[in-house]
Enzyme design. Structure first.
Site, mmCIF file in Angstrom:
data_model
loop_
_atom_site.group_PDB
_atom_site.id
_atom_site.type_symbol
_atom_site.label_atom_id
_atom_site.label_comp_id
_atom_site.label_asym_id
_atom_site.label_seq_id
_atom_site.Cartn_x
_atom_site.Cartn_y
_atom_site.Cartn_z
ATOM 1 N N CYS A 176 0.831 -1.208 0.000
ATOM 2 C CA CYS A 176 0.000 0.000 0.000
ATOM 3 C C CYS A 176 0.863 1.255 0.000
ATOM 4 O O CYS A 176 1.307 1.720 1.063
ATOM 5 C CB CYS A 176 -0.931 0.002 1.206
ATOM 6 N N CYS A 179 -0.600 4.121 2.037
ATOM 7 C CA CYS A 179 -0.439 4.019 3.496
ATOM 8 C C CYS A 179 0.997 4.317 3.912
ATOM 9 O O CYS A 179 1.234 4.971 4.914
ATOM 10 C CB CYS A 179 -0.770 2.620 4.005
ATOM 11 N N ASP A 180 1.955 3.789 3.157
ATOM 12 C CA ASP A 180 3.336 3.761 3.646
ATOM 13 C C ASP A 180 4.320 4.637 2.870
ATOM 14 O O ASP A 180 5.420 4.904 3.351
ATOM 15 C CB ASP A 180 3.864 2.316 3.585
#
Ligand code: NAP
Length: 357
Positions: A176, A179-180
């Site tokens: 992701c 997300c990261d």
């Protein structure tokens, strides 16, 4: 017939399918109860849209000052959940961008709440759908009886399946980018994306905001992604295509995490070792059906089987499916929302036909 202790409609899942089903069921006075889920590895409440940046293809959301609309619609106590505004997207000093995934699904959630949907932040871990009333068993809140259940649990990202990939999860390996990708370890460093579909292009493009270079590793020499997405990757000066390669091993150590990836050329067997600090895997999805413990019919990929053409009925009476959990073909936010609506209408008609009104 309104029965104490028996829900008319329980919805499992909090992506576009779940919220659309809730909006329709609530407006049909079915007082739906929706299980939103809790954060799990590779899965979070609000579904895959929560991992997405701008959603340019959801009808009704052309580029504009989206945030003003979202902030005026979504309850203030959930504004903390809204993502940062995309950088450099302004017009006349105002934000000007396509709705972001989290914003879109928060709007859907708000719409369902406005019509009285009850929401529980818990996971369903098992079901008993062998007889009426159906039962859904939650992790922390006990068992709930229901006349109908709408399964809208979506799908989650696949990994390659290498032991070394597992070892470096959260220390360089991710599925992701949204997300990261912004984590300090990835800033101004070379990163790598595996896959050739829309997700891979989206991840790679997003990562160019942070990375010094993004290698896109694909096992063939043409992308599966849609034309517009392909153009984006192929014309981005920060993205370098690595055709005909598969990842064989993630390299690194306990201190630094991932430091390089070893890849094999599938044509000539040659090996390439590419220094990178991040590997983002975007190679498709697996439907979230494990909690059903095989109690509904599924296809060979684990997606729920719909048993009537153009309907959302499953192999169990009173159980309906919507969204990616039953769709390995379209897998779009708009198709999920559409099937969520269908599932609520199918549940409503099923309840009426059984006399559970
Ligand atoms: P996908 O379209 O199934 O693509 C998966 C990619 O991973 C393919 O290129 C596949 O290679 C590769 N792959 C699969 N298994 C692999 C393995 N073990 N090792 C190496 N490579 C592997 O999945 P997706 O990109 O997640 O997209 C899913 C759906 O969501 C699609 O319908 C897509 O259009 C949609 N989506 C849309 C958007 C958007 O419109 N903005 C964004 C994201 C996703 P092959 O090509 O060789 O099979």
């Amino acid at each position: 017939m309104s029965e104490a202790g028996v829900e008319k409609v329980v919805i499992i899942g909090s992506g576009p399918a779940g919220w659309s089903a809730a909006i329709y069921a609530a407006r049909a006075n079915l007082n739906p109860l929706l299980f939103e889920g809790t954060p799990q590895p590779d899965m979070i409440p609000l579904g895959q849209l929560a991992f997405t940046t701008e959603v340019e293809n959801y009808p009704g959301f052309p580029v504009g000052n989206v945030r003003a609309f979202v902030e005026s619609s979504v309850a203030e106590d959930r504004h903390y959940n809204l993502p940062p505004l995309p950088k450099g997207h302004e017009k006349n000093g105002q934000p000007h961008y396509a709705v972001q995934g989290v914003e879109l699904v928060e709007l859907m959630k708000q719409q369902a709440l406005n019509f009285g949907t009850r929401v529980i932040g818990d996971d369903i871990v098992d079901v008993d759908i062998s007889s009426q009333p159906l039962k859904v068993i939650s992790r922390d809140n006990g068992t709930f009886a229901a006349r109908t259940v709408i399964v809208a649990t979506g799908a989650r990202a696949n990994y390659i399946g290498l032991p070394s990939e597992d070892k470096f999860k959260n220390r360089g390996v991710s599925a992701c980018a949204v997300c990261d990708g912004a984590l300090p370890r990835f800033r101004n460093k070379p990163l790598l994306v595996v896959g050739g579909g829309d997700s891979a292009v989206e991840e790679a493009t997003y990562l160019t905001n942070f990375a010094s270079r993004v290698y896109m590793v694909h096992r063939r020499d043409s992308l599966r992604a849609s034309k517009i997405m392909q153009d984006r990757a192929l014309h981005n000066p920060k993205i370098e295509m690595v055709w005909h390669h598969v990842v064989e091993e993630c390299l690194g150590d306990d201190k630094q995490g991932l430091t390089a990836v070893r890849m094999k050329n599938v044509n000539d067997g040659s090996i390439r070792e590419q220094p990178v600090v991040g590997m983002f895997v975007a190679i498709g999805h697996t439907p979230n059906t494990a909690f059903l413990n095989g109690k509904l019919e599924m296809n060979d990929k684990g997606y729920l089987k719909l048993t009537k053409p153009f309907r959302t009925h499953t192999s169990a009476e009173g159980v309906f499916a919507a969204g990616d959990v039953a769709d390995d073909y379209y897998r779009q936010a708009i198709t999920s929302a559409g099937t969520g609506c269908m599932a609520a209408l199918d549940a409503e008609r099923w309840l009426a036909a059984q006399g559970f009104e």
